[in-house]
Design a protein around this motif. Sequence first.
Motif, PDB file in Angstrom:
ATOM      1  N   GLY A  90      -0.795  59.537  -6.495  1.00 50.93           N
ATOM      2  CA  GLY A  90      -0.830  59.706  -7.958  1.00 50.93           C
ATOM      3  C   GLY A  90       0.518  60.201  -8.449  1.00 50.93           C
ATOM      4  N   ALA A  91       0.519  60.583  -9.707  1.00 51.84           N
ATOM      5  CA  ALA A  91       1.779  60.912 -10.399  1.00 51.84           C
ATOM      6  C   ALA A  91       2.573  62.027  -9.723  1.00 51.84           C
ATOM      7  N   GLY A  92       1.882  62.911  -9.009  1.00 55.37           N
ATOM      8  CA  GLY A  92       2.586  64.011  -8.332  1.00 55.37           C
ATOM      9  C   GLY A  92       3.576  63.526  -7.299  1.00 55.37           C
ATOM     10  N   LYS A 126       6.844  63.208  -9.035  1.00 56.93           N
ATOM     11  CA  LYS A 126       7.342  64.380  -9.798  1.00 56.93           C
ATOM     12  C   LYS A 126       8.745  64.749  -9.338  1.00 56.93           C
ATOM     13  N   THR A 172       4.441  64.137 -14.672  1.00 57.22           N
ATOM     14  CA  THR A 172       3.079  63.644 -14.433  1.00 57.22           C
ATOM     15  C   THR A 172       2.328  63.613 -15.770  1.00 57.22           C
ATOM     16  N   TRP A 214       7.219  54.265 -26.556  1.00 56.33           N
ATOM     17  CA  TRP A 214       6.837  55.235 -25.503  1.00 56.33           C
ATOM     18  C   TRP A 214       7.074  54.629 -24.133  1.00 56.33           C
ATOM     19  N   ARG A 240       9.738  55.603 -21.160  1.00 60.84           N
ATOM     20  CA  ARG A 240       9.302  55.842 -19.772  1.00 60.84           C
ATOM     21  C   ARG A 240      10.030  54.904 -18.819  1.00 60.84           C
ATOM     22  N   ASN A 280       0.332  54.923  -9.596  1.00 59.02           N
ATOM     23  CA  ASN A 280       1.600  55.001 -10.322  1.00 59.02           C
ATOM     24  C   ASN A 280       2.096  53.612 -10.723  1.00 59.02           C
ATOM     25  N   VAL A 333      -2.623  49.049 -16.686  1.00 58.47           N
ATOM     26  CA  VAL A 333      -4.045  49.178 -17.035  1.00 58.47           C
ATOM     27  C   VAL A 333      -4.201  50.337 -18.005  1.00 58.47           C
ATOM     28  N   PHE A 381      -6.459  52.911 -20.566  1.00 61.48           N
ATOM     29  CA  PHE A 381      -7.797  53.523 -20.506  1.00 61.48           C
ATOM     30  C   PHE A 381      -8.782  52.590 -21.205  1.00 61.48           C
ATOM     31  N   GLY A 382      -9.934  52.392 -20.557  1.00 60.31           N
ATOM     32  CA  GLY A 382     -10.940  51.488 -21.124  1.00 60.31           C
ATOM     33  C   GLY A 382     -10.765  50.067 -20.640  1.00 60.31           C
ATOM     34  N   LEU A 384      -9.546  47.463 -13.980  1.00 56.97           N
ATOM     35  CA  LEU A 384      -8.411  47.416 -13.053  1.00 56.97           C
ATOM     36  C   LEU A 384      -8.290  45.985 -12.510  1.00 56.97           C
ATOM     37  N   GLY A 409      -0.756  63.936  -4.479  1.00 61.03           N
ATOM     38  CA  GLY A 409      -0.283  64.101  -5.847  1.00 61.03           C
ATOM     39  C   GLY A 409      -1.154  63.501  -6.915  1.00 61.03           C
ATOM     40  N   VAL A 422      -8.813  60.623 -13.002  1.00 60.36           N
ATOM     41  CA  VAL A 422      -8.927  59.273 -13.558  1.00 60.36           C
ATOM     42  C   VAL A 422      -9.739  58.404 -12.602  1.00 60.36           C
ATOM     43  N   PRO A 467       0.433  70.641  -4.598  1.00 60.74           N
ATOM     44  CA  PRO A 467       0.759  72.081  -4.711  1.00 60.74           C
ATOM     45  C   PRO A 467      -0.447  72.916  -5.155  1.00 60.74           C
TER      46      PRO A 467
HETATM   47  C1  BV8 Z   1     -11.982  51.467 -16.118  1.00 61.88           C
HETATM   48  C2  BV8 Z   1      -1.519  53.283 -16.477  1.00 61.88           C
HETATM   49  C3  BV8 Z   1     -13.847  50.049 -16.436  1.00 61.88           C
HETATM   50  C4  BV8 Z   1      -1.091  53.428 -17.920  1.00 61.88           C
HETATM   51  C5  BV8 Z   1      -3.377  54.848 -16.208  1.00 61.88           C
HETATM   52  C6  BV8 Z   1     -15.906  56.419 -14.356  1.00 61.88           C
HETATM   53  C7  BV8 Z   1     -15.754  55.130 -13.874  1.00 61.88           C
HETATM   54  C8  BV8 Z   1     -14.911  54.232 -14.509  1.00 61.88           C
HETATM   55  C9  BV8 Z   1     -14.165  54.633 -15.645  1.00 61.88           C
HETATM   56  C10 BV8 Z   1     -14.319  55.914 -16.111  1.00 61.88           C
HETATM   57  C11 BV8 Z   1     -15.176  56.807 -15.479  1.00 61.88           C
HETATM   58  N1  BV8 Z   1     -15.101  57.980 -16.144  1.00 61.88           N
HETATM   59  C12 BV8 Z   1     -14.236  57.864 -17.172  1.00 61.88           C
HETATM   60  C13 BV8 Z   1     -13.764  56.618 -17.195  1.00 61.88           C
HETATM   61  C14 BV8 Z   1     -12.811  56.115 -18.166  1.00 61.88           C
HETATM   62  C15 BV8 Z   1     -11.369  56.293 -17.719  1.00 61.88           C
HETATM   63  C16 BV8 Z   1     -11.084  57.640 -17.120  1.00 61.88           C
HETATM   64  O1  BV8 Z   1     -11.004  57.793 -15.911  1.00 61.88           O
HETATM   65  N2  BV8 Z   1     -10.905  58.625 -17.970  1.00 61.88           N
HETATM   66  C17 BV8 Z   1     -10.570  59.941 -17.490  1.00 61.88           C
HETATM   67  C18 BV8 Z   1      -9.445  60.511 -18.309  1.00 61.88           C
HETATM   68  C19 BV8 Z   1     -11.829  60.780 -17.535  1.00 61.88           C
HETATM   69  N3  BV8 Z   1     -11.022  55.270 -16.777  1.00 61.88           N
HETATM   70  C20 BV8 Z   1     -10.587  54.086 -17.257  1.00 61.88           C
HETATM   71  O2  BV8 Z   1     -10.561  53.829 -18.436  1.00 61.88           O
HETATM   72  C21 BV8 Z   1     -10.150  53.050 -16.248  1.00 61.88           C
HETATM   73  N4  BV8 Z   1     -10.769  51.792 -16.584  1.00 61.88           N
HETATM   74  O3  BV8 Z   1     -12.596  52.182 -15.393  1.00 61.88           O
HETATM   75  O4  BV8 Z   1     -12.469  50.235 -16.578  1.00 61.88           O
HETATM   76  C22 BV8 Z   1     -14.414  50.623 -17.696  1.00 61.88           C
HETATM   77  C23 BV8 Z   1     -14.105  50.022 -18.888  1.00 61.88           C
HETATM   78  C24 BV8 Z   1     -14.650  50.573 -20.060  1.00 61.88           C
HETATM   79  C25 BV8 Z   1     -15.472  51.718 -20.006  1.00 61.88           C
HETATM   80  C26 BV8 Z   1     -15.748  52.312 -18.769  1.00 61.88           C
HETATM   81  C27 BV8 Z   1     -15.221  51.759 -17.602  1.00 61.88           C
HETATM   82  C28 BV8 Z   1      -8.641  52.808 -16.327  1.00 61.88           C
HETATM   83  C29 BV8 Z   1      -7.909  54.033 -15.911  1.00 61.88           C
HETATM   84  C30 BV8 Z   1      -6.409  53.691 -15.770  1.00 61.88           C
HETATM   85  C31 BV8 Z   1      -5.638  54.253 -16.945  1.00 61.88           C
HETATM   86  N5  BV8 Z   1      -4.215  54.009 -16.755  1.00 61.88           N
HETATM   87  N6  BV8 Z   1      -2.082  54.557 -15.985  1.00 61.88           N
HETATM   88  C32 BV8 Z   1       0.100  54.337 -18.056  1.00 61.88           C
HETATM   89  O5  BV8 Z   1       0.528  54.976 -17.075  1.00 61.88           O
HETATM   90  O6  BV8 Z   1       0.623  54.394 -19.187  1.00 61.88           O
HETATM   91  S1  BV8 Z   1      -3.948  56.346 -15.728  1.00 61.88           S
HETATM   92  C33 BV8 Z   1      -2.629  57.378 -15.458  1.00 61.88           C
HETATM   93  O7  BV8 Z   1      -3.136  58.679 -15.518  1.00 61.88           O
HETATM   94  C34 BV8 Z   1      -2.029  57.275 -14.087  1.00 61.88           C
HETATM   95  O8  BV8 Z   1      -1.920  55.981 -13.636  1.00 61.88           O
HETATM   96  C35 BV8 Z   1      -2.945  58.094 -13.228  1.00 61.88           C
HETATM   97  O9  BV8 Z   1      -4.024  57.344 -12.801  1.00 61.88           O
HETATM   98  C36 BV8 Z   1      -3.449  59.110 -14.219  1.00 61.88           C
HETATM   99  C37 BV8 Z   1      -2.765  60.414 -14.000  1.00 61.88           C
HETATM  100  O10 BV8 Z   1      -3.472  60.962 -12.960  1.00 61.88           O
HETATM  101  P1  BV8 Z   1      -2.690  61.496 -11.684  1.00 61.88           P
HETATM  102  O11 BV8 Z   1      -1.892  60.418 -11.085  1.00 61.88           O
HETATM  103  O12 BV8 Z   1      -3.686  62.182 -10.844  1.00 61.88           O
HETATM  104  O13 BV8 Z   1      -1.679  62.515 -12.277  1.00 61.88           O
HETATM  105  P2  BV8 Z   1      -2.022  63.851 -13.000  1.00 61.88           P
HETATM  106  O14 BV8 Z   1      -0.922  64.088 -13.949  1.00 61.88           O
HETATM  107  O15 BV8 Z   1      -3.435  63.848 -13.474  1.00 61.88           O
HETATM  108  O16 BV8 Z   1      -1.970  64.933 -11.816  1.00 61.88           O
HETATM  109  C38 BV8 Z   1      -0.742  65.108 -11.150  1.00 61.88           C
HETATM  110  C39 BV8 Z   1      -1.102  65.761  -9.832  1.00 61.88           C
HETATM  111  O17 BV8 Z   1       0.112  65.903  -9.089  1.00 61.88           O
HETATM  112  C40 BV8 Z   1      -1.675  67.150 -10.015  1.00 61.88           C
HETATM  113  O18 BV8 Z   1      -2.773  67.331  -9.135  1.00 61.88           O
HETATM  114  C41 BV8 Z   1      -0.525  68.073  -9.582  1.00 61.88           C
HETATM  115  O19 BV8 Z   1      -0.976  69.271  -8.976  1.00 61.88           O
HETATM  116  C42 BV8 Z   1       0.158  67.214  -8.567  1.00 61.88           C
HETATM  117  N7  BV8 Z   1       1.582  67.506  -8.353  1.00 61.88           N
HETATM  118  C43 BV8 Z   1       2.471  68.085  -9.202  1.00 61.88           C
HETATM  119  N8  BV8 Z   1       3.685  68.172  -8.595  1.00 61.88           N
HETATM  120  C44 BV8 Z   1       3.532  67.618  -7.358  1.00 61.88           C
HETATM  121  C45 BV8 Z   1       2.208  67.195  -7.202  1.00 61.88           C
HETATM  122  N9  BV8 Z   1       1.751  66.621  -6.083  1.00 61.88           N
HETATM  123  C46 BV8 Z   1       2.616  66.458  -5.072  1.00 61.88           C
HETATM  124  N10 BV8 Z   1       3.919  66.830  -5.137  1.00 61.88           N
HETATM  125  C47 BV8 Z   1       4.408  67.409  -6.263  1.00 61.88           C
HETATM  126  N11 BV8 Z   1       5.703  67.801  -6.313  1.00 61.88           N
END
Ligand code: BV8
Length: 255
Positions: A24-26, A29, A35, A68, A72, A104, A164, A166-167, A170, A192, A197, A219
């Motif tokens: 993931g995004a981490g 970083k 992220t 935006w 990016r 990512n 992809v 939200f909504g 994939l 990370g 999501v 972390p």
């Molecule tokens: C979908 C591209 C079918 C765009 C992105 C259940 C099942 C299915 C869907 C859902 C569901 N529940 C809710 C949903 C809807 C939604 C969803 O998940 N919402 C969330 C917010 C609750 N999902 C969707 O819409 C997906 N589509 O399922 O279609 C459908 C259709 C209609 C209705 C229902 C279902 C599509 C999701 C994809 C969205 N697109 N990215 C763009 O980038 O502009 S998501 C985007 O955000 C990223 O790609 C990534 O996936 C996400 C960010 O998450 P992370 O990568 O985890 O990053 P985050 O910032 O959260 O965390 C960073 C982590 O790194 C932290 O833990 C931190 O501690 C750590 N970190 C920090 N520093 C470091 C580190 N780790 C290591 N080293 C470091 N140095």
Amino acid sequence: MTVEGMERAARILAGAYRVVVSSGAGMSKESGIPTFRDAMEGLWANYDPQELATEAGFRADPRRVWSWYAWRRERIAQARPNPGHVALVRLAEQVPRLTVVTQNIDGLHARAGSADVVELHGNIQRVKCLDRGHAYEGALPPYADEQDPPPCPRCGSPLRPDVVWFGEMLPEKAVERAWSLAERCDAMLLIGTSGTVWPAAELPLVARRHGARVIEVNPTPSELTHAADVFLQGPSGEVLPALVEAVTRIRSTPA
Ligand code: BV8
């Protein structure tokens, strides 16, 4: 991160035939890419990515969403793979089968040299048109730096990033491959991701259900830490090189 944890994780990976990395995004970083959960920086501090990264957000204000992504894309163009990305390339030389499944869209795993990458959420360097999905790879058409989304050269509808939102569903082939690999792997290296999501967050649960061991690198604990056999606390750019060095040592020591 304890020495025992690192040793346990290294032994799991050294004994694995098929490893899946779920990143993931981490992961990016330490390449200077914020992220999603970081407070959005500068210009975008008061926008919600979950509002901008949607078709509705794009249709409501194409210029804002296009800008935006242009911002990016610019940050990503200046970014370089970090030691964590490079460590995964080294790990692929140590285990028989390794695939990186990433959320990512920055393309850094491939730029580091990872040969087998599944992009669950697309890639910011690709665009496609809103109405027909006509896709354009690689270097953006010359008008990429325009303020407004340019028209599709083939059908005239506005171009949008080939990611992809939200909504949105994939990519079918990416999902099929990622879930099938998660079902068959011996070990999953979860790096990370906050695990917020879906459906990407399900991958380690699928792997675990099918008997794989799960190692998490982060972390801070995430929403998936409960599913990890080993939790290596720390930044991936530091943990992964040490982990791969331990795997290499174990694999080069006669049994
Ligand atoms: C979908 C591209 C079918 C765009 C992105 C259940 C099942 C299915 C869907 C859902 C569901 N529940 C809710 C949903 C809807 C939604 C969803 O998940 N919402 C969330 C917010 C609750 N999902 C969707 O819409 C997906 N589509 O399922 O279609 C459908 C259709 C209609 C209705 C229902 C279902 C599509 C999701 C994809 C969205 N697109 N990215 C763009 O980038 O502009 S998501 C985007 O955000 C990223 O790609 C990534 O996936 C996400 C960010 O998450 P992370 O990568 O985890 O990053 P985050 O910032 O959260 O965390 C960073 C982590 O790194 C932290 O833990 C931190 O501690 C750590 N970190 C920090 N520093 C470091 C580190 N780790 C290591 N080293 C470091 N140095």
